[in-house]
Design a protein around this motif. Structure first.
Motif, PDB file in Angstrom:
ATOM      1  N   GLN A 286       0.837  -1.189   0.000  1.00 24.72           N
ATOM      2  CA  GLN A 286       0.000   0.000   0.000  1.00 24.72           C
ATOM      3  C   GLN A 286       0.871   1.238   0.000  1.00 24.72           C
ATOM      4  OE1 GLN A 286      -2.363   0.936   3.362  1.00 24.72           O
ATOM      5  NE2 GLN A 286      -0.694   0.758   4.822  1.00 24.72           N
ATOM      6  N   MET A 287       0.273   2.374  -0.324  1.00 28.01           N
ATOM      7  CA  MET A 287       0.989   3.645  -0.315  1.00 28.01           C
ATOM      8  C   MET A 287      -0.028   4.756  -0.154  1.00 28.01           C
ATOM      9  SD  MET A 287       3.598   5.019  -3.169  1.00 28.01           S
ATOM     10  CE  MET A 287       4.470   6.539  -2.978  1.00 28.01           C
ATOM     11  N   THR A 288       0.286   5.771   0.645  1.00 28.59           N
ATOM     12  CA  THR A 288      -0.587   6.913   0.842  1.00 28.59           C
ATOM     13  C   THR A 288      -0.130   8.050  -0.066  1.00 28.59           C
ATOM     14  OG1 THR A 288      -0.936   6.255   3.134  1.00 28.59           O
ATOM     15  CG2 THR A 288      -1.540   8.505   2.546  1.00 28.59           C
ATOM     16  N   VAL A 289      -1.068   8.613  -0.830  1.00 27.44           N
ATOM     17  CA  VAL A 289      -0.780   9.683  -1.789  1.00 27.44           C
ATOM     18  C   VAL A 289      -1.916  10.713  -1.748  1.00 27.44           C
ATOM     19  CG1 VAL A 289       0.556   8.218  -3.356  1.00 27.44           C
ATOM     20  CG2 VAL A 289      -1.897   8.425  -3.668  1.00 27.44           C
ATOM     21  N   TRP A 290      -1.699  11.840  -2.413  1.00 25.62           N
ATOM     22  CA  TRP A 290      -2.740  12.861  -2.549  1.00 25.62           C
ATOM     23  C   TRP A 290      -3.622  12.536  -3.748  1.00 25.62           C
ATOM     24  CZ3 TRP A 290      -4.297  16.405   0.731  1.00 25.62           C
ATOM     25  CH2 TRP A 290      -3.429  16.873   1.711  1.00 25.62           C
ATOM     26  N   GLN A 291      -4.927  12.557  -3.552  1.00 23.19           N
ATOM     27  CA  GLN A 291      -5.872  12.458  -4.657  1.00 23.19           C
ATOM     28  C   GLN A 291      -6.099  13.869  -5.184  1.00 23.19           C
ATOM     29  OE1 GLN A 291      -9.678  10.756  -3.690  1.00 23.19           O
ATOM     30  NE2 GLN A 291     -10.406  10.882  -5.777  1.00 23.19           N
ATOM     31  N   TYR A 292      -6.188  14.007  -6.504  1.00 19.63           N
ATOM     32  CA  TYR A 292      -6.358  15.310  -7.145  1.00 19.63           C
ATOM     33  C   TYR A 292      -7.707  15.408  -7.828  1.00 19.63           C
ATOM     34  CZ  TYR A 292      -1.768  17.313  -6.410  1.00 19.63           C
ATOM     35  OH  TYR A 292      -0.668  17.875  -5.830  1.00 19.63           O
ATOM     36  N   GLY A 293      -8.233  16.623  -7.873  1.00 23.76           N
ATOM     37  CA  GLY A 293      -9.486  16.904  -8.563  1.00 23.76           C
ATOM     38  C   GLY A 293      -9.504  18.342  -9.046  1.00 23.76           C
ATOM     39  N   VAL A 294     -10.451  18.649  -9.889  1.00 23.34           N
ATOM     40  CA  VAL A 294     -10.575  20.000 -10.431  1.00 23.34           C
ATOM     41  C   VAL A 294     -11.366  20.862  -9.455  1.00 23.34           C
ATOM     42  CG1 VAL A 294     -11.472  21.379 -12.353  1.00 23.34           C
ATOM     43  CG2 VAL A 294     -10.507  19.126 -12.787  1.00 23.34           C
ATOM     44  N   ARG A 295     -10.861  22.076  -9.214  1.00 24.08           N
ATOM     45  CA  ARG A 295     -11.568  23.041  -8.375  1.00 24.08           C
ATOM     46  C   ARG A 295     -11.184  24.442  -8.826  1.00 24.08           C
ATOM     47  NH1 ARG A 295      -8.620  25.425  -3.953  1.00 24.08           N
ATOM     48  NH2 ARG A 295      -6.586  24.480  -3.761  1.00 24.08           N
ATOM     49  N   ARG A 296     -11.771  25.435  -8.231  1.00 24.09           N
ATOM     50  CA  ARG A 296     -11.457  26.825  -8.545  1.00 24.09           C
ATOM     51  C   ARG A 296     -10.248  27.261  -7.727  1.00 24.09           C
ATOM     52  NH1 ARG A 296     -14.110  28.659 -12.974  1.00 24.09           N
ATOM     53  NH2 ARG A 296     -16.203  27.851 -12.986  1.00 24.09           N
ATOM     54  N   GLY A 297      -9.299  27.916  -8.391  1.00 23.31           N
ATOM     55  CA  GLY A 297      -8.113  28.433  -7.717  1.00 23.31           C
ATOM     56  C   GLY A 297      -8.380  29.804  -7.135  1.00 23.31           C
ATOM     57  N   ASP A 298      -7.313  30.461  -6.671  1.00 23.36           N
ATOM     58  CA  ASP A 298      -7.435  31.769  -6.034  1.00 23.36           C
ATOM     59  C   ASP A 298      -8.022  32.822  -6.968  1.00 23.36           C
ATOM     60  OD1 ASP A 298      -6.384  30.713  -3.723  1.00 23.36           O
ATOM     61  OD2 ASP A 298      -4.316  31.274  -4.233  1.00 23.36           O
ATOM     62  N   GLY A 299      -7.630  32.824  -8.224  1.00 21.59           N
ATOM     63  CA  GLY A 299      -8.121  33.804  -9.178  1.00 21.59           C
ATOM     64  C   GLY A 299      -9.440  33.417  -9.822  1.00 21.59           C
TER      65      GLY A 299
END
Length: 129
Positions: free
Chosen positions: A81-94
């Motif tokens: 097993q390995m722990t990682v960050w899941q990524y998704g689309v979202r609105r950034g600062d701008g």
């Protein structure tokens, strides 16, 4: 005649503004490219679903030398097993769309069918340290 002179003056102003914007565009994009290079995204395919995960350059270097997809797959197989960050689309600062970390997830070797490189359509944000 006066209207023609005004139109020509407006065209010059517009062209000058566009030229200035084109000259400044690389400066505005440089921070986004720096963030993108810091994180490599992978598409992890399981029997039921697919998720996008990301590893920083330091995490990939810690896995070993070689192709990042192969080293990630070998590391998960060896550890189980390995722990990682899941990524998704979202609105950034701008307000623009970005690929950003959403949650830490554990990848189990038994539940992975394949791992593929993932090319994001939006700028990638590195996880907060």
């Amino acid at each position: 005649m006066t209207a023609l002179i005004l139109r020509q003056a407006n065209r010059r102003r517009i062209l000058a503004s566009l030229a200035a914007a084109a000259a400044l565009a690389p400066l505005a994009i440089a921070p986004v490219l720096a963030e993108t290079a810091a994180v490599t995204l992978f598409n992890v395919v399981g029997p039921r679903d697919t998720i996008v995960v990301g590893l920083t350059a330091q995490e990939i270097a810690g896995l070993g030398a070689g192709n990042p997809v192969e080293t990630l797959a070998k590391t998960i197989a060896a550890r189980g097993q390995m722990t990682v960050w899941q990524y998704g689309v979202r609105r950034g600062d701008g307000g623009a769309l970005v690929m950003a970390p959403t949650a830490k997830v554990a990848l189990m070797a038994a539940g992975i069918v394949r791992i593929e490189p993932y090319r994001a359509a939006h700028p990638v944000v590195a996880p907060a340290a």
